[in-house]
Design a protein around this motif. Structure first.
Motif, PDB file in Angstrom:
ATOM      1  N   PRO A  49      14.055  -4.021 -20.367  1.00 19.18           N
ATOM      2  CA  PRO A  49      13.329  -4.732 -20.929  1.00 19.18           C
ATOM      3  C   PRO A  49      12.016  -4.998 -20.137  1.00 19.18           C
ATOM      4  N   VAL A  50      10.923  -5.406 -19.710  1.00 19.71           N
ATOM      5  CA  VAL A  50      10.449  -5.086 -19.881  1.00 19.71           C
ATOM      6  C   VAL A  50       9.246  -3.873 -18.818  1.00 19.71           C
ATOM      7  N   GLU A  51       8.185  -3.845 -18.669  1.00 18.46           N
ATOM      8  CA  GLU A  51       7.625  -2.063 -18.692  1.00 18.46           C
ATOM      9  C   GLU A  51       7.833  -2.431 -17.170  1.00 18.46           C
ATOM     10  N   VAL A  52       7.742  -0.719 -16.655  1.00 24.32           N
ATOM     11  CA  VAL A  52       8.682  -0.586 -14.614  1.00 24.32           C
ATOM     12  C   VAL A  52       7.642   0.460 -14.153  1.00 24.32           C
ATOM     13  N   ALA A  53       7.109  -0.163 -13.247  1.00 26.24           N
ATOM     14  CA  ALA A  53       6.340   0.075 -12.374  1.00 26.24           C
ATOM     15  C   ALA A  53       6.621   0.902 -10.366  1.00 26.24           C
ATOM     16  N   ALA A  54       5.673   1.375  -9.999  1.00 30.29           N
ATOM     17  CA  ALA A  54       6.059   1.856  -8.497  1.00 30.29           C
ATOM     18  C   ALA A  54       5.856   0.391  -7.455  1.00 30.29           C
ATOM     19  N   TYR A  55       5.801   0.157  -6.499  1.00 31.78           N
ATOM     20  CA  TYR A  55       5.597  -0.924  -5.923  1.00 31.78           C
ATOM     21  C   TYR A  55       5.113  -0.542  -5.355  1.00 31.78           C
ATOM     22  N   GLU A  56       3.631  -1.354  -5.296  1.00 33.84           N
ATOM     23  CA  GLU A  56       2.019  -1.188  -4.426  1.00 33.84           C
ATOM     24  C   GLU A  56       2.727  -1.974  -3.174  1.00 33.84           C
ATOM     25  N   VAL A  57       3.262  -3.019  -3.650  1.00 33.37           N
ATOM     26  CA  VAL A  57       3.988  -3.623  -1.998  1.00 33.37           C
ATOM     27  C   VAL A  57       5.522  -3.709  -2.098  1.00 33.37           C
ATOM     28  N   LEU A  58       6.068  -3.205  -0.990  1.00 28.90           N
ATOM     29  CA  LEU A  58       7.318  -2.961  -1.898  1.00 28.90           C
ATOM     30  C   LEU A  58       7.939  -4.940  -1.060  1.00 28.90           C
ATOM     31  N   PRO A  59       9.134  -5.492  -1.641  1.00 25.47           N
ATOM     32  CA  PRO A  59       9.315  -6.813  -1.954  1.00 25.47           C
ATOM     33  C   PRO A  59      10.092  -6.988  -0.457  1.00 25.47           C
ATOM     34  N   SER A  60      10.095  -8.211  -0.019  1.00 26.77           N
ATOM     35  CA  SER A  60       9.870  -8.993   0.926  1.00 26.77           C
ATOM     36  C   SER A  60      10.223  -7.759   2.130  1.00 26.77           C
ATOM     37  N   LEU A  61      10.993  -8.706   3.225  1.00 31.12           N
ATOM     38  CA  LEU A  61      11.237  -7.547   4.923  1.00 31.12           C
ATOM     39  C   LEU A  61      10.509  -6.305   4.383  1.00 31.12           C
ATOM     40  N   ALA A  62      10.945  -5.378   3.378  1.00 29.89           N
ATOM     41  CA  ALA A  62      10.483  -4.095   3.376  1.00 29.89           C
ATOM     42  C   ALA A  62       8.991  -3.994   2.967  1.00 29.89           C
ATOM     43  N   GLY A  63       8.579  -5.351   2.295  1.00 27.73           N
ATOM     44  CA  GLY A  63       6.363  -5.109   2.427  1.00 27.73           C
ATOM     45  C   GLY A  63       5.990  -5.477   3.519  1.00 27.73           C
ATOM     46  N   LEU A  64       6.807  -6.682   4.436  1.00 28.24           N
ATOM     47  CA  LEU A  64       5.908  -6.675   5.358  1.00 28.24           C
ATOM     48  C   LEU A  64       6.044  -5.726   6.561  1.00 28.24           C
ATOM     49  N   LEU A  65       7.304  -5.007   6.554  1.00 26.93           N
ATOM     50  CA  LEU A  65       6.984  -4.070   7.479  1.00 26.93           C
ATOM     51  C   LEU A  65       6.234  -2.684   6.737  1.00 26.93           C
ATOM     52  N   GLN A  66       6.144  -1.903   5.684  1.00 23.49           N
ATOM     53  CA  GLN A  66       5.025  -1.259   5.069  1.00 23.49           C
ATOM     54  C   GLN A  66       3.853  -2.126   5.613  1.00 23.49           C
ATOM     55  N   LEU A  67       3.832  -3.029   5.166  1.00 26.32           N
ATOM     56  CA  LEU A  67       2.149  -3.765   5.784  1.00 26.32           C
ATOM     57  C   LEU A  67       2.216  -3.574   7.081  1.00 26.32           C
ATOM     58  N   SER A  68       3.013  -3.752   7.911  1.00 26.89           N
ATOM     59  CA  SER A  68       2.296  -4.175   9.977  1.00 26.89           C
ATOM     60  C   SER A  68       2.659  -2.457   9.617  1.00 26.89           C
ATOM     61  N   ARG A  69       2.810  -1.857   9.254  1.00 26.40           N
ATOM     62  CA  ARG A  69       3.170   0.172   9.890  1.00 26.40           C
ATOM     63  C   ARG A  69       1.707   0.848   9.015  1.00 26.40           C
ATOM     64  N   GLU A  70       1.059   0.253   8.354  1.00 25.15           N
ATOM     65  CA  GLU A  70      -0.044   0.142   7.965  1.00 25.15           C
ATOM     66  C   GLU A  70      -1.589   0.085   8.011  1.00 25.15           C
ATOM     67  N   GLY A  71      -0.857  -1.076   9.301  1.00 26.06           N
ATOM     68  CA  GLY A  71      -2.465  -2.168  10.212  1.00 26.06           C
ATOM     69  C   GLY A  71      -2.963  -3.336   9.485  1.00 26.06           C
ATOM     70  N   ARG A  72      -2.274  -3.100   8.758  1.00 25.22           N
ATOM     71  CA  ARG A  72      -3.047  -4.783   7.846  1.00 25.22           C
ATOM     72  C   ARG A  72      -2.315  -5.888   7.737  1.00 25.22           C
ATOM     73  N   VAL A  73      -0.834  -6.121   8.588  1.00 29.93           N
ATOM     74  CA  VAL A  73      -0.775  -7.230   9.231  1.00 29.93           C
ATOM     75  C   VAL A  73      -0.400  -7.076  10.313  1.00 29.93           C
ATOM     76  N   LYS A  74      -0.310  -8.422  11.310  1.00 29.07           N
ATOM     77  CA  LYS A  74      -0.352  -8.054  12.516  1.00 29.07           C
ATOM     78  C   LYS A  74       0.770  -9.129  13.413  1.00 29.07           C
ATOM     79  N   VAL A  75       1.743  -9.558  13.211  1.00 25.45           N
ATOM     80  CA  VAL A  75       2.603 -10.739  14.142  1.00 25.45           C
ATOM     81  C   VAL A  75       1.876 -11.061  15.415  1.00 25.45           C
ATOM     82  N   ILE A  76       0.796 -12.605  15.184  1.00 22.59           N
ATOM     83  CA  ILE A  76       0.621 -12.857  15.772  1.00 22.59           C
ATOM     84  C   ILE A  76       1.357 -13.875  16.945  1.00 22.59           C
ATOM     85  N   SER A  77       1.178 -14.350  17.989  1.00 25.88           N
ATOM     86  CA  SER A  77       2.071 -15.183  19.061  1.00 25.88           C
ATOM     87  C   SER A  77       2.868 -16.331  18.331  1.00 25.88           C
TER      88      SER A  77
END
Length: 220
Positions: free
Chosen positions: A127-155
């Protein structure tokens, strides 16, 4: 949620989907066989087959959709459900133990046993406009951003945003909520981090998220 209808789809005369605020989609059926209803209250434990509210809930559905619901299938979690038998497959979960707050592939598999599936947005009826995710949702998004070097897990288990990201991953709430640390000079991403608070590395102040809004309201 995106429903994927497979098998003898020719036997389906009509699919009526519940899409609170339009947030749902479907593949496998032509658009002229799909209808959407906005029923945000039809959710949660009421779907459980052993729930004592099953009978009145089934009756409420029959009333809302102006026709008897002869078969009622209720499950808490599913990957595949077979209709009309009601047999469902919940998928296997990885033996990940308790969530630690740190990003790991094992953690992603634990919360999402079905994994990640790519779907052509043009094939989705919604019922709404559909588009591909720029950043995947939830943990998949965290995994994506981590692999791209945009996010780092700190101590301390926080997720430090070290490079610009288009938007916060959706759905990081409740058990999946995290703590963001925004590096100096990096702009705040688009979107609402919800229950995942964002702190400035420079000032250590909360700058975005439900926790910040709650703190501001209390001060006022």
């Amino acid at each position: 949620m995106i429903w994927t209808i497979e098998g003898s789809v020719g036997r389906i005369s009509r699919f009526v989907g519940i899409a609170p605020d339009g947030h749902a989609g479907l593949t496998g059926l032509p658009a002229d066989k799909v209808s959407w209803r906005n029923c945000p209250h039809l959710s949660g434990d009421h779907w459980l087959p052993e729930n004592t509210l099953r009978a009145p809930f089934q009756e409420a559905l029959s009333t809302r959709f102006k026709g008897q619901v002869p078969i009622f299938i209720g499950v808490r979690q599913l990957v595949t459900v077979h209709v009309p038998s009601g047999r469902h497959e919940a998928g296997r979960r990885a033996n990940a133990g308790s969530p630690s707050g740190n990003l790991t592939e094992t953690q992603f598999k634990r919360f999402y046993p079905g994994g990640l599936r790519q779907i052509d947005p043009r094939a989705v009826v919604s019922p709404v406009e559909v588009a591909a995710y720029e950043v995947l949702p939830s943990l998949a998004g965290l995994l994506q951003l981590s692999r791209e070097g945009r996010v780092k897990v700190i101590s301390d288990g926080s997720y430090k945003i070290v490079k610009r990201i288009p938007r916060f991953p959706a759905g990081l709430t409740a058990a999946l909520s995290v703590k963001w640390l925004l590096a100096e000079g990096v702009p705040i991403p688009a979107g609402d981090p919800l229950q995942s608070p964002v702190f400035s590395e420079k000032t250590r102040e909360c700058v975005a998220g439900a926790l910040c809004r709650m703190s501001r309201d209390l001060k006022q």
